[in-house]
Design a protein around this motif. Structure first.
Motif, PDB file in Angstrom:
ATOM      1  N   GLY A 208       0.841  -1.183   0.000  1.00 50.15           N
ATOM      2  CA  GLY A 208       0.000   0.000   0.000  1.00 50.15           C
ATOM      3  C   GLY A 208       0.877   1.233   0.000  1.00 50.15           C
ATOM      4  N   ILE A 209       0.273   2.382   0.092  1.00 47.61           N
ATOM      5  CA  ILE A 209       1.019   3.629  -0.024  1.00 47.61           C
ATOM      6  C   ILE A 209       1.960   3.861   1.152  1.00 47.61           C
ATOM      7  N   THR A 210       1.715   3.171   2.288  1.00 44.29           N
ATOM      8  CA  THR A 210       2.591   3.322   3.451  1.00 44.29           C
ATOM      9  C   THR A 210       3.756   2.350   3.428  1.00 44.29           C
ATOM     10  N   GLY A 211       3.756   1.414   2.495  1.00 46.15           N
ATOM     11  CA  GLY A 211       4.829   0.437   2.419  1.00 46.15           C
ATOM     12  C   GLY A 211       4.493  -0.898   3.052  1.00 46.15           C
ATOM     13  N   GLN A 212       3.334  -0.983   3.702  1.00 49.34           N
ATOM     14  CA  GLN A 212       2.917  -2.258   4.277  1.00 49.34           C
ATOM     15  C   GLN A 212       2.446  -3.190   3.167  1.00 49.34           C
ATOM     16  N   THR A 213       2.896  -4.441   3.223  1.00 50.57           N
ATOM     17  CA  THR A 213       2.426  -5.424   2.248  1.00 50.57           C
ATOM     18  C   THR A 213       0.983  -5.783   2.572  1.00 50.57           C
ATOM     19  N   ILE A 214       0.117  -5.723   1.553  1.00 50.39           N
ATOM     20  CA  ILE A 214      -1.312  -5.983   1.774  1.00 50.39           C
ATOM     21  C   ILE A 214      -1.824  -7.150   0.938  1.00 50.39           C
ATOM     22  N   GLY A 215      -1.006  -7.606  -0.005  1.00 50.49           N
ATOM     23  CA  GLY A 215      -1.411  -8.725  -0.853  1.00 50.49           C
ATOM     24  C   GLY A 215      -0.232  -9.174  -1.704  1.00 50.49           C
ATOM     25  N   PHE A 216      -0.493 -10.137  -2.590  1.00 47.23           N
ATOM     26  CA  PHE A 216       0.587 -10.682  -3.413  1.00 47.23           C
ATOM     27  C   PHE A 216       0.113 -10.949  -4.837  1.00 47.23           C
ATOM     28  N   GLY A 217       1.084 -10.896  -5.737  1.00 47.04           N
ATOM     29  CA  GLY A 217       0.877 -11.369  -7.095  1.00 47.04           C
ATOM     30  C   GLY A 217       1.888 -12.475  -7.329  1.00 47.04           C
ATOM     31  N   GLY A 218       1.500 -13.500  -8.059  1.00 54.40           N
ATOM     32  CA  GLY A 218       2.423 -14.604  -8.293  1.00 54.40           C
ATOM     33  C   GLY A 218       2.432 -15.026  -9.756  1.00 54.40           C
ATOM     34  N   ARG A 219       3.629 -15.258 -10.307  1.00 54.29           N
ATOM     35  CA  ARG A 219       3.751 -15.748 -11.683  1.00 54.29           C
ATOM     36  C   ARG A 219       4.154 -17.210 -11.636  1.00 54.29           C
ATOM     37  N   LEU A 231      -1.430 -14.733 -10.881  1.00 56.86           N
ATOM     38  CA  LEU A 231      -2.485 -14.923  -9.894  1.00 56.86           C
ATOM     39  C   LEU A 231      -2.318 -13.870  -8.803  1.00 56.86           C
ATOM     40  N   ASN A 232      -3.413 -13.199  -8.451  1.00 52.54           N
ATOM     41  CA  ASN A 232      -3.367 -12.169  -7.414  1.00 52.54           C
ATOM     42  C   ASN A 232      -4.135 -12.607  -6.175  1.00 52.54           C
ATOM     43  N   SER A 233      -3.842 -11.958  -5.056  1.00 50.63           N
ATOM     44  CA  SER A 233      -4.631 -12.177  -3.842  1.00 50.63           C
ATOM     45  C   SER A 233      -6.081 -11.808  -4.115  1.00 50.63           C
ATOM     46  N   PRO A 234      -7.020 -12.497  -3.473  1.00 48.89           N
ATOM     47  CA  PRO A 234      -8.428 -12.116  -3.625  1.00 48.89           C
ATOM     48  C   PRO A 234      -8.721 -10.868  -2.795  1.00 48.89           C
ATOM     49  N   GLU A 235      -9.917 -10.331  -2.925  1.00 45.38           N
ATOM     50  CA  GLU A 235     -10.320  -9.166  -2.142  1.00 45.38           C
ATOM     51  C   GLU A 235     -10.388  -9.542  -0.659  1.00 45.38           C
ATOM     52  N   THR A 236      -9.750  -8.739   0.182  1.00 43.22           N
ATOM     53  CA  THR A 236      -9.774  -8.958   1.633  1.00 43.22           C
ATOM     54  C   THR A 236      -9.974  -7.618   2.320  1.00 43.22           C
ATOM     55  N   VAL A 237      -9.981  -7.633   3.653  1.00 44.92           N
ATOM     56  CA  VAL A 237     -10.112  -6.368   4.379  1.00 44.92           C
ATOM     57  C   VAL A 237      -8.882  -5.492   4.165  1.00 44.92           C
ATOM     58  N   LEU A 238      -7.754  -6.101   3.794  1.00 48.50           N
ATOM     59  CA  LEU A 238      -6.525  -5.344   3.547  1.00 48.50           C
ATOM     60  C   LEU A 238      -6.363  -4.961   2.085  1.00 48.50           C
ATOM     61  N   TYR A 239      -6.731  -5.854   1.198  1.00 43.70           N
ATOM     62  CA  TYR A 239      -6.427  -5.680  -0.222  1.00 43.70           C
ATOM     63  C   TYR A 239      -7.695  -5.546  -1.053  1.00 43.70           C
ATOM     64  N   GLN A 240      -7.897  -4.344  -1.590  1.00 46.33           N
ATOM     65  CA  GLN A 240      -8.956  -4.115  -2.578  1.00 46.33           C
ATOM     66  C   GLN A 240      -8.258  -3.656  -3.854  1.00 46.33           C
ATOM     67  N   LYS A 241      -8.222  -4.522  -4.837  1.00 46.27           N
ATOM     68  CA  LYS A 241      -7.397  -4.271  -6.020  1.00 46.27           C
ATOM     69  C   LYS A 241      -7.783  -2.994  -6.758  1.00 46.27           C
ATOM     70  N   SER A 242      -9.038  -2.569  -6.645  1.00 45.97           N
ATOM     71  CA  SER A 242      -9.468  -1.357  -7.349  1.00 45.97           C
ATOM     72  C   SER A 242      -8.868  -0.093  -6.738  1.00 45.97           C
ATOM     73  N   LYS A 243      -8.302  -0.214  -5.530  1.00 45.67           N
ATOM     74  CA  LYS A 243      -7.755   0.958  -4.840  1.00 45.67           C
ATOM     75  C   LYS A 243      -6.229   0.932  -4.762  1.00 45.67           C
ATOM     76  N   VAL A 244      -5.617  -0.042  -5.417  1.00 44.28           N
ATOM     77  CA  VAL A 244      -4.170  -0.230  -5.276  1.00 44.28           C
ATOM     78  C   VAL A 244      -3.483  -0.140  -6.634  1.00 44.28           C
ATOM     79  N   LEU A 245      -2.310   0.458  -6.653  1.00 42.70           N
ATOM     80  CA  LEU A 245      -1.460   0.485  -7.844  1.00 42.70           C
ATOM     81  C   LEU A 245      -0.113  -0.133  -7.482  1.00 42.70           C
ATOM     82  N   TYR A 246       0.328  -1.077  -8.270  1.00 41.39           N
ATOM     83  CA  TYR A 246       1.608  -1.719  -7.979  1.00 41.39           C
ATOM     84  C   TYR A 246       2.748  -0.722  -8.182  1.00 41.39           C
ATOM     85  N   GLY A 247       3.613  -0.632  -7.169  1.00 36.80           N
ATOM     86  CA  GLY A 247       4.769   0.258  -7.251  1.00 36.80           C
ATOM     87  C   GLY A 247       4.537   1.646  -6.698  1.00 36.80           C
ATOM     88  N   ILE A 248       3.320   1.954  -6.221  1.00 35.04           N
ATOM     89  CA  ILE A 248       3.033   3.319  -5.765  1.00 35.04           C
ATOM     90  C   ILE A 248       3.912   3.705  -4.583  1.00 35.04           C
TER      91      ILE A 248
END
Length: 656
Positions: A208-219, A231-248
């Motif tokens: 996330g924007i603070t640097g905390q890991t909130i989910g994973f992507g795997g190849r 494959l990405n993490s599913p939607e959780t209380v920590l990870y909502q993919k619509s609100k996250v940009l990889y590398g932000i």
């Protein structure tokens, strides 16, 4: 618990401009800093940060507070979590024991999942660096892609082994419960057995924007066509993919420094661009761009360049998504890379200067790019051209700035050989229709049902502000009184003769005057939070312990710190009583004694007006008992006495 001394150290060390600047692009405006509010959607920046007062205030949505309050609100953290976040940032040690499995059970869902995700992040890195399988497969893949140790460490890359139960068993052994593993999306339960979601894959942690890991992507490292490549993490209380940009997290500073952002599609695009020295880049991670992601970019820059593969077949399909970027007010450009290249491969072949030089020479404004692309597709067909014009007009209508729209209409008129008037008319028609739709929607959502209406007779001051002018006036004046106490509380404004013979004088401060006046007539604030601030100040005066406004804006009771920050925020709206008086609010400090006389009297009059109204209503009650009637008359007499006192001079006090 965190002791008060440590909390004070955190507040002292935490630079509010530095902290908020990591989440919002701030620009200096006089003594303060200005940026776009991260808590609501706005096109004109109204989010103000005051380094002198260590507070922030948004004049659009009303959010305000101190540095801890900002972190709590922005990152959805508890008070303790926000303190720990700042302590970590400023290297302040907090002595706390690691949670054992039983303590983890007691944590709420978010906290438990965050602990698990952090454990998973470390576990994946360990598998990559310290196991033979990780070295042979994971490290080999990253080396083939040309990634250096610096990039692998910066993005915390990892590896998940081919054993489908390896991670789940490691987590269970560590003390994590099965429900936490499944709810976090790290494990999948089948017939009572837990299996890893990620196995035989290289891992890309998503921060996330603070640097905390909130989910994973795997190849995947497998070559079978029936297995999803990514494959990405599913939607959780920590990870909502619509609100996250990889590398932000890794790119936010570079985006602010360059005042521009490159948008790519995949994880390796971001990694390779960072490695070649172009760090102002984020990825949508293969998903369609969302409004939340666009607003996340807009907090750091207004300038976005979308990079497309040289042979990308999906450009036309993605154009509609760029309309959302225009709607959010960003300046959008598009750049096609050379044939056969994607951002990953192109970055690996070029230096940072060569990469940026190519972009600068080949990027095109989105509207012009779209017109050229669709003109080539129409090829003289009038029906296709008409459809194309409608499509172009639709995009232009998304631009919120009227002048910018007009410039694009002029340009498109020339390129399409169509009258500007026609394009203006078509654009305005779309805008009008959309505005009407949004108005009707807003009107529908704002309708108050009869059973939701608040009774003016039973509401407190906060609620009464919406239904009763008397209560609203009281609430506004209470805020003004507390503002004077916070802003000028320790300032001497009056003298009282303490000894007639020696003619010695005693000084009275602003806070002493207000507290004495209100307590004497039993008129402490009605608002619960303001009453707390008043009570704290009153107690401190009795103990002769001076309090600064910092004590309130950084108070551990969040409601107090938020209220104090809101009251002291730059540009705070003053009471309308100043409009009826000769006191200039800007120069109130020069007329302090007169000002607090004015506001104290005004407050008392309004409280008396309210009480008189309530008592008069009781007198009309035909069932009132004699004893109660006597009490009512006694109170009314007391009101008249106070009115006389307000009309007379304040004893022997003299103004400096």
């Amino acid at each position: 618990m965190i002791d008060r001394l440590t909390i004070d150290r955190i507040y002292e060390r935490a630079d509010i401009v530095e902290v908020i600047g990591e989440f919002v692009s701030l620009k200096k405006r006089g003594a303060n800093y200005l940026g776009s509010c991260p808590f609501h959607n706005e096109r004109t920046p109204s989010f103000t940060v005051s380094p002198a007062k260590s507070i922030f205030k948004c004049f659009g949505c009303g959010k305000s507070g101190n540095v801890v309050g900002f972190v709590m609100e922005h990152e959805n953290m508890t008070y303790v979590e926000a303190l720990k976040f700042l302590a970590k940032k400023y290297h302040i040690e907090i002595e706390e024991t690691e949670p054992d499995p039983e303590q983890i059970i007691q944590k709420n869902k978010r906290e438990a999942q965050q602990v698990l995700i952090s454990f998973a992040n470390d576990w994946f890195k360990e598998q990559l660096h310290k196991t033979q399988e990780g070295q042979n497969i994971g490290f080999s893949y990253f080396r083939e892609r040309g990634f250096t140790d610096v990039i692998i460490e910066r993005f915390q890359l990892g590896y998940s082994p081919s054993d489908r139960r390896a991670f789940s068993q490691a987590a269970l052994k560590k003390g994590f419960k099965a429900d936490v593993l499944t709810e976090s999306g790290m494990s999948i339960e089948r017939n009572g057995t837990l299996y890893d979601r990620f196995y035989d894959r290289v891992i890309f942690p998503i921060q996330g924007i603070t640097g905390q890991t909130i989910g994973f992507g795997g190849r995947t490292m497998q070559k079978e066509s029936n297995i999803a490549k990514y494959l990405n993490s599913p939607e959780t209380v920590l990870y909502q993919k619509s609100k996250v940009l990889y590398g932000i997290y890794q790119s936010r500073r570079a985006i602010t420094q360059n005042d521009s952002c490159f948008l790519v599609e995949g994880y390796t695009d971001v990694l390779s661009m960072h490695q070649c020295g172009v760090e102002n880049v984020v990825a949508s991670s293969g998903t369609s761009l969302t409004t939340e992601q666009i607003r996340l970019i807009r907090r750091f820059t207004q300038n976005l360049t979308v990079l497309y593969d040289g042979d990308s077949a999906g450009i036309k399909a993605s154009l509609r998504g760029i309309d959302m970027i225009l709607t959010e007010g960003l300046n959008v450009k598009v750049c096609l890379l050379p044939d056969g290249e994607d951002p990953d491969s192109f970055a690996r072949k070029n230096s940072a200067s060569a990469f940026v030089d190519y972009i600068n020479k080949n990027e095109t404004d989105f509207i012009r790019f779209k017109v050229k692309l669709m003109l080539d597709d129409a090829k003289g067909d009038p029906i296709k051209k008409a459809s194309m014009v409608n499509d172009i007009v639709q995009s232009i209508s998304c631009i919120p700035n009227m002048i910018t729209r007009s410039v694009y209409i002029q340009e498109c008129s020339r390129m399409l050989d169509i009258s500007e008037d026609v394009l203006h008319s078509a654009t305005n028609k779309i805008i009008k229709k959309r505005d009407q739709k949004e108005f009707l929607k807003a009107q529908s959502e704002s309708q108050i049902k009869p059973d939701e209406a608040v009774s003016a007779e039973t509401s407190d001051v906060g609620k009464m502000g919406k239904t009763s002018s008397v209560y609203n006036e009281i609430a506004v004046t209470e805020i003004e009184l507390i503002r004077f106490m916070l802003e000028y509380g320790e300032r001497d404004v009056f003298t009282v003769e303490s000894d007639i013979e020696s003619k010695s004088q005693t000084y009275i401060t602003v806070a002493e005057f207000i507290v004495e006046e209100l307590e004497r007539d039993d008129m402490v604030p009605l608002d619960s939070t303001l009453a707390k601030i008043f009570s704290i100040y009153s107690d401190s005066l009795k103990k002769n312990v001076p309090l600064s406004r910092y004590y309130f804006t950084h108070n551990p009771e969040i409601e107090i710190s938020i209220k104090a920050s809101e009251i002291l925020a730059p540009g705070h709206t003053l009471s309308k009583i100043w409009e009826r008086d000769t006191i200039n609010p800007v120069a109130e400090e020069l007329q302090l004694a007169k000002a607090i006389h004015k506001i104290t009297n005004e407050y008392k009059w309004r409280r008396l007006k309210r009480l008189q109204k309530e008592l008069s209503k009781k007198l009309k009650d035909p069932n009132i008992q004699e004893e109660e009637l006597a009490i009512v008359f006694d109170k009314l007499n007391r009101i008249n006495q106070i009115k006389k006192q307000l009309s007379s001079e304040y004893g022997s006090r003299s103004i400096f």
